[in-house]
Design an enzyme around this catalytic site. Structure first.
Site, PDB file in Angstrom:
ATOM      1  N   SER A   1      -9.723   1.584   3.076  1.00 41.78           N
ATOM      2  CA  SER A   1      -8.889   2.377   2.201  1.00 41.78           C
ATOM      3  C   SER A   1      -7.850   1.559   1.432  1.00 41.78           C
ATOM      4  O   SER A   1      -7.292   2.061   0.468  1.00 41.78           O
ATOM      5  CB  SER A   1      -8.169   3.452   3.022  1.00 41.78           C
ATOM      6  OG  SER A   1      -7.285   2.854   3.940  1.00 41.78           O
TER       7      SER A   1
ATOM      8  N   LYS B   1       0.855  -1.197   0.000  1.00 48.26           N
ATOM      9  CA  LYS B   1       0.000   0.000   0.000  1.00 48.26           C
ATOM     10  C   LYS B   1       0.886   1.241   0.000  1.00 48.26           C
ATOM     11  O   LYS B   1       1.892   1.286   0.730  1.00 48.26           O
ATOM     12  CB  LYS B   1      -0.890  -0.030   1.258  1.00 48.26           C
ATOM     13  CG  LYS B   1      -1.960   1.050   1.317  1.00 48.26           C
ATOM     14  CD  LYS B   1      -2.813   0.872   2.580  1.00 48.26           C
ATOM     15  CE  LYS B   1      -3.940   1.883   2.670  1.00 48.26           C
ATOM     16  NZ  LYS B   1      -4.775   1.687   3.878  1.00 48.26           N
TER      17      LYS B   1
ATOM     18  N   SER C   1      -9.842  -0.795   7.242  1.00 44.33           N
ATOM     19  CA  SER C   1      -9.271  -0.566   5.912  1.00 44.33           C
ATOM     20  C   SER C   1      -8.578  -1.769   5.285  1.00 44.33           C
ATOM     21  O   SER C   1      -8.221  -1.720   4.106  1.00 44.33           O
ATOM     22  CB  SER C   1      -8.287   0.607   5.942  1.00 44.33           C
ATOM     23  OG  SER C   1      -8.974   1.830   5.959  1.00 44.33           O
TER      24      SER C   1
END
Lengths: 96, 474
Positions: free
Chosen positions: B150, B75, B174
């Site tokens: 997210s 990420k 997330s």
């Protein structure tokens, strides 16, 4: 409690966020709707309940006070939008 | 869910499969699925170079690391040295990280291959991945739907077979929510299990780095490498790290499942309710004991979470001021105008809204009414979990109230978006580990079962995931 025009202006200034005046109503509306939902917490009796800042609740984690290698100056400055003579440069702060 | 490229370290070490061929196959998948927008940067050159070096080592019979040849996506809020670290924001569009996160150093030391940086909601703030400066990520099961957020890019990278595993971060769901929406396994370790050094902070008392994978085995291998004390993160606990992989045990015998009625209330999709209930029955048939438990503070979790998370975010994001790194507004008048214009232009709408909300709940006159009150109710919520774990090993529920929703569906209603996180935020507030495991489909869309365990009991989560995985539900 309800957020008004002046509150938005004050919060934006505290947060160093430029918000155009024509958007104050938009922000106030959204913040009020969210804050109204959060008022729910007042249903819970929290007399004598200590605030919980984090779940492990470890305190005073220490390490030996030793000098260790850190980022060299040129590396630390590499991402700066404006730099000079080994410093970060910002607009002039002292007024004439 | 199985995949032809599934990670098999024995086959790699025995030279049946070259690391280069695996990296090439994944790069091809990334290229084919470009329109899903899962990656912000793909490290094709460096990944292939890493693969060749590793193949040479294997050919020469040199000892290789525990994750030799595992292909991992990261990420883009976790620092990889000399690579971009955008956080999905214009603010850090051109930022190059001068250092690596502890988790990245540990993965590389065990010969994992880093294949690229994945898309995310800006600064990890969002539940749909529509808040990225680099565009929305699409769900591979239905490209008209969100992948969740997210960590949407990491979830999609694993779901669409672009890597073996992906790192994400989970502040209020997330990792678990996008795992549920994409049919992947998403593990959020407990607070203090994994170092956050090199993770760009959003809400420091809640943030955790975790793993997406298609199999419990890959999640277990990855966690065993990234977990454990780190001198550079004083919030990372000095607790032993078990060999999660060697100890993977799918037996449900002597496991007590706690079922919280608060997680099965109105608003829960019917197929998800029935699917999770029937999976609980299968676990019972396999030997688990099942009992009802109460988590009465659940209805306050979203309110507590969005006060604490925004308060901490408003403080953490103060560092983005246009001075030391990142975007700076052009031609500002004075220093204060430079800060205000830089932040107004550099941050997207959701980030600005959360900074405003967080600043408000921390400001004089409102601190006690909102922030302190939230911290007090947080303790009561944590006590719910402490009590529950006296009576059960795992708390079992759906991960999300619905399967993936349509792109744009909740984009104009922040509160509706926040309510998505109803089942996931409590684990972060209580600091406990949790996992989402694919449990079935609703109208063709995947959904997950969430399991939560007491602190430092990640093994129990992985074991249950292994049992569920063995049922081949999806």
């Amino acid at each position: 409690m309800s957020v008004n025009h002046d509150d938005i202006k004050k919060i934006a200034s505290l947060a160093r966020l430029e918000i155009p005046e024509d958007q104050y109503a938009h922000y106030a509306g959204q913040l009020n709707r969210i804050l109204e939902y959060m008022e729910k917490l007042n249903e819970v009796n929290t007399d004598d309940v200590a605030p919980m800042y984090n779940s492990l609740e470890r305190t005073n984690v220490t390490r030996p006070d030793q000098v260790r290698p850190s980022l060299p100056q040129n590396e630390a400055l590499k991402n700066a939008p404006l730099k000079g003579d080994g410093f970060f440069r910002v607009p002039k702060v002292v007024k004439k | 869910m199985t995949h032809p490229l599934d990670y098999n370290p024995e086959a790699i070490r025995a030279e049946h499969v070259s690391v280069r061929s695996r990296v090439e196959a994944y790069l091809k998948q990334i290229e084919q699925h470009k329109s899903l927008n899962a990656f912000i940067h793909v490290f094709a050159g460096s990944a292939l170079k890493q693969a060749d070096t590793l193949d040479d080592k294997i050919r020469q019979g040199t000892q290789t690391g525990k994750l030799a040849g595992m292909v991992i996506a990261v990420k883009d809020n976790i620092a990889v040295k000399d690579a971009t670290l955008t956080c999905g924001s214009k603010m850090l569009e051109n930022y190059i990280s001068p250092y690596a996160a502890t988790v990245i150093e540990r993965l590389l030391a065990e010969d994992a291959i880093i294949i690229g940086k994945t898309n995310l909601d800006e600064f990890a703030m969002g539940s749909s991945n529509e808040n990225s400066y680099f565009g929305a990520v699409k769900n591979p099961h239905d490209t008209g739907r969100v992948p969740g957020g997210s960590s949407g890019g990491s979830a999609v990278a694993v779901a669409a077979g672009m890597c073996d595993a992906a790192l994400g971060s989970d502040t209020g769901g997330s990792i678990r929510q996008p795992a549920s929406f994409t049919g992947t396994i998403g593990l959020k370790p407990g607070y203090g299990r994994v170092s956050r050094y090199g993770l760009v902070a959003f809400a420091s008392s809640l943030d955790q780095i975790g793993v997406f994978s298609r199999t419990p085995s890959v999640a277990a291998q990855t966690l065993a490498v990234i977990a454990g004390a780190d001198k550079r993160d004083s919030t990372c606990a000095d607790e032993d790290v078990p060999d999660y992989h060697a100890r993977l045990n799918p037996s449900m015998k002597d496991i007590t499942l706690g079922i919280p009625e608060e997680y099965f209330q109105d608003g829960l999709d019917g197929d998800i309710r029935n699917g999770v209930r029937s999976l609980i029955d299968k676990m019972r048939e396999a030997g688990a004991r099942v009992r009802e438990i109460a988590l009465p503070m659940t209805e306050y979790a979203i309110a507590i979470y969005y006060i604490i998370a925004t308060a901490e975010a408003s403080s953490n994001l103060a560092r983005f001021d246009g001075v030391r790194y990142g975007f700076r507004a052009e031609d500002p008048g004075d220093l204060n105008e430079m800060y205000a214009q830089t932040r107004a232009v550099g941050f997207g709408e959701e980030v600005r809204r959360r900074i405003m909300l967080g600043t408000y709940v921390l400001s004089a006159g409102y601190y006690d009414a909102y922030y302190r009150k939230a911290l007090q109710v947080r303790r009561k919520l944590k006590e719910d979990f402490d009590n529950a774990f006296e009576h059960c090993d795992l708390i079992v529920s759906p991960t999300t109230p619905t399967p993936a929703f349509a792109l744009g569906e909740k984009a104009d209603d922040p509160l509706a978006m926040y309510l998505q996180d109803i089942y996931t935020v409590s684990a972060n507030l209580a600091g406990i580990p949790a996992i989402s495991v694919p449990a079935g489909t609703s109208n063709g869309l995947p959904y997950g079962m969430q399991l939560q365990a007491a602190p430092f009991n990640e093994q129990k989560l992985l074991n249950a995931a292994q049992f569920i995985h063995s049922l081949n539900l999806t």
